[in-house]
Design an enzyme around this catalytic site. Structure first.
Site, PDB file in Angstrom:
ATOM      1  N   ASP A 285     -31.623   1.188 -29.804  1.00  0.00           N
ATOM      2  CA  ASP A 285     -30.616   1.911 -30.610  1.00  0.00           C
ATOM      3  C   ASP A 285     -29.251   1.552 -30.034  1.00  0.00           C
ATOM      4  O   ASP A 285     -29.157   0.888 -28.998  1.00  0.00           O
ATOM      5  CB  ASP A 285     -30.851   3.434 -30.511  1.00  0.00           C
ATOM      6  CG  ASP A 285     -29.810   4.242 -31.276  1.00  0.00           C
ATOM      7  OD1 ASP A 285     -29.457   3.851 -32.405  1.00  0.00           O
ATOM      8  OD2 ASP A 285     -29.322   5.264 -30.745  1.00  0.00           O
ATOM      9  N   SER A 286     -28.202   2.061 -30.693  1.00  0.00           N
ATOM     10  CA  SER A 286     -26.858   1.829 -30.168  1.00  0.00           C
ATOM     11  C   SER A 286     -26.571   2.700 -28.944  1.00  0.00           C
ATOM     12  O   SER A 286     -25.619   2.433 -28.221  1.00  0.00           O
ATOM     13  CB  SER A 286     -25.838   2.153 -31.255  1.00  0.00           C
ATOM     14  OG  SER A 286     -25.932   3.518 -31.581  1.00  0.00           O
TER      15      SER A 286
ATOM     16  N   CYS B 282     -32.997   3.279 -34.853  1.00  0.00           N
ATOM     17  CA  CYS B 282     -31.640   3.430 -35.358  1.00  0.00           C
ATOM     18  C   CYS B 282     -31.680   3.240 -36.869  1.00  0.00           C
ATOM     19  O   CYS B 282     -32.162   2.212 -37.348  1.00  0.00           O
ATOM     20  CB  CYS B 282     -30.780   2.347 -34.701  1.00  0.00           C
ATOM     21  SG  CYS B 282     -29.124   2.225 -35.363  1.00  0.00           S
TER      22      CYS B 282
ATOM     23  N   GLU C  27     -22.642  11.672 -28.572  1.00  0.00           N
ATOM     24  CA  GLU C  27     -22.469  10.804 -27.393  1.00  0.00           C
ATOM     25  C   GLU C  27     -21.628  11.528 -26.331  1.00  0.00           C
ATOM     26  O   GLU C  27     -21.804  11.334 -25.136  1.00  0.00           O
ATOM     27  CB  GLU C  27     -21.777   9.487 -27.783  1.00  0.00           C
ATOM     28  CG  GLU C  27     -22.602   8.602 -28.711  1.00  0.00           C
ATOM     29  CD  GLU C  27     -23.642   7.740 -27.986  1.00  0.00           C
ATOM     30  OE1 GLU C  27     -23.444   7.417 -26.808  1.00  0.00           O
ATOM     31  OE2 GLU C  27     -24.660   7.398 -28.630  1.00  0.00           O
TER      32      GLU C  27
ATOM     33  N   CYS D 276     -30.195   9.699 -39.133  1.00  0.00           N
ATOM     34  CA  CYS D 276     -29.559   9.078 -37.961  1.00  0.00           C
ATOM     35  C   CYS D 276     -30.270   9.663 -36.757  1.00  0.00           C
ATOM     36  O   CYS D 276     -30.465  10.892 -36.686  1.00  0.00           O
ATOM     37  CB  CYS D 276     -28.070   9.410 -37.904  1.00  0.00           C
ATOM     38  SG  CYS D 276     -27.275   8.854 -36.381  1.00  0.00           S
TER      39      CYS D 276
ATOM     40  N   HIS E 103     -29.374  10.152 -33.882  1.00  0.00           N
ATOM     41  CA  HIS E 103     -28.575  11.047 -33.039  1.00  0.00           C
ATOM     42  C   HIS E 103     -28.698  12.513 -33.501  1.00  0.00           C
ATOM     43  O   HIS E 103     -28.507  13.427 -32.709  1.00  0.00           O
ATOM     44  CB  HIS E 103     -27.089  10.676 -33.104  1.00  0.00           C
ATOM     45  CG  HIS E 103     -26.694   9.505 -32.263  1.00  0.00           C
ATOM     46  ND1 HIS E 103     -27.137   8.235 -32.488  1.00  0.00           N
ATOM     47  CD2 HIS E 103     -25.858   9.423 -31.190  1.00  0.00           C
ATOM     48  CE1 HIS E 103     -26.597   7.409 -31.598  1.00  0.00           C
ATOM     49  NE2 HIS E 103     -25.818   8.111 -30.802  1.00  0.00           N
TER      50      HIS E 103
HETATM   51  N1  DGL Z   1     -28.459   6.408 -33.972  1.00  0.00           N
HETATM   52  C1  DGL Z   1     -28.099   5.410 -34.898  1.00  0.00           C
HETATM   53  C2  DGL Z   1     -28.552   5.679 -36.295  1.00  0.00           C
HETATM   54  O1  DGL Z   1     -29.605   6.190 -36.433  1.00  0.00           O
HETATM   55  C3  DGL Z   1     -26.775   4.751 -34.768  1.00  0.00           C
HETATM   56  C4  DGL Z   1     -25.571   5.546 -34.750  1.00  0.00           C
HETATM   57  C5  DGL Z   1     -24.371   4.676 -34.537  1.00  0.00           C
HETATM   58  O2  DGL Z   1     -24.375   3.881 -33.594  1.00  0.00           O
HETATM   59  O3  DGL Z   1     -23.426   4.779 -35.322  1.00  0.00           O
HETATM   60  O4  DGL Z   1     -27.941   5.373 -37.273  1.00  0.00           O
END
Ligand code: DGL
Length: 261
Positions: free
Chosen positions: A6-7, A69, A148, A180, A182
């Site tokens: 993931d990012s 992600c 984050e 997402c 996150h």
């Molecule tokens: N957690 C990621 C997602 O599911 C990426 C969020 C990001 O880096 O903008 O989209």
């Protein structure tokens, strides 16, 4: 090993879900913290990063890749499948399937990054399986930086979540996809703001369940995955804030290794 990327922090919600679904399976994680966020970048850039992340995980011994992600899953799945010959999982299809099982009125909300929402992938996949479903989407670009930053319970975060969810609430959705990885970290606030009657679907737990199902019927691939309980974490940038949030997501002490791609 199961390779997961993931990012940044979000993919750790997938790691946690996979640890819960498949205890003992060896895991290697890469969080691209130096280049986060992905959700505001062009498809071309996200594809390039996703290819690099996958190459890194395979070099470390991954025998299966999980794109933890939604942003990468929206734009880079085809590129990964064309370039690598090993099982590749994305997070969107399992979340769509789960939402269609849960919805009673077929009125589904989706929240995600700008890149995920503007790709239209959730709506497309939902309508492929349920043409009459109504899908309402909202991009929530401020949520990834808030997560984050570890602002998981701040009043400012509550206010922003409320504002983003308002248009979905007025559409009377009965199911909401957290598109997402996150966002599961904000689940309580999201549930509170959208209302207790709305079913929340997390793409993180949905993909973990899908992988468990896949492995139980694909013994050849299952045998290639080592199961010594090892978990290794790599990131492209280490900050004290990331370390702190990472530990609370995984709920156990972890060691972060720095790697530049
Ligand atoms: N957690 C990621 C997602 O599911 C990426 C969020 C990001 O880096 O903008 O989209």
């Amino acid at each position: 090993m199961i390779g997961i990327f993931d990012s940044g922090i979000g993919g750790l919600t997938v790691v946690r879900a996979i640890m819960d679904e498949l205890p003992g399976y060896d895991i290697i994680y890469f969080g691209d913290t130096a280049r986060t966020p992905y959700g505001t970048k062009s498809s071309k850039t996200v594809i390039e990063y996703s290819l690099q992340n996958t190459e890194f995980l395979i070099r470390q011994g991954a025998k299966m890749i999980v794109m933890a992600c939604n942003t990468a899953s929206s734009v880079a799945t085809d590129a990964l499948k064309q370039n690598f010959n090993l099982p590749i999982f994305e997070v969107i299809t399992p979340a769509v399937q789960r939402s269609l099982k849960e919805t009673k009125k077929s009125v589904i909300g989706v929240i995600g990054t700008r890149a995920t929402i503007s790709s239209g992938i959730y709506e497309k996949k939902i309508k492929e399986q349920s043409p009459d479903a109504r899908v309402y989407s909202a991009a929530c670009p401020l949520l990834v930086p808030l997560v984050e930053e570890g602002w998981l319970t701040k009043p400012e975060t509550r206010m922003i979540v409320k504002k983003y969810l308002h248009p979905l609430k007025t559409r009377q959705i009965d199911t909401l996809i957290l598109g997402c990885t996150h966002y599961p970290l904000l689940k309580q606030i999201i549930q509170h703001k959208i209302g207790q009657r709305v079913r929340i679907i997390s793409s993180s737990t949905a993909v973990a369940e899908q992988i468990r199902g896949f492995l139980s019927s694909s013994s050849e691939i299952d045998q290639q995955l080592s199961k010594t309980g090892l978990s290794e974490f790599f990131v492209s940038d280490i900050t004290p804030q990331f370390e702190k949030t990472a530990k609370s997501v995984i709920r156990q002490p972890i060691h972060l290794n720095h790697v530049g791609l």
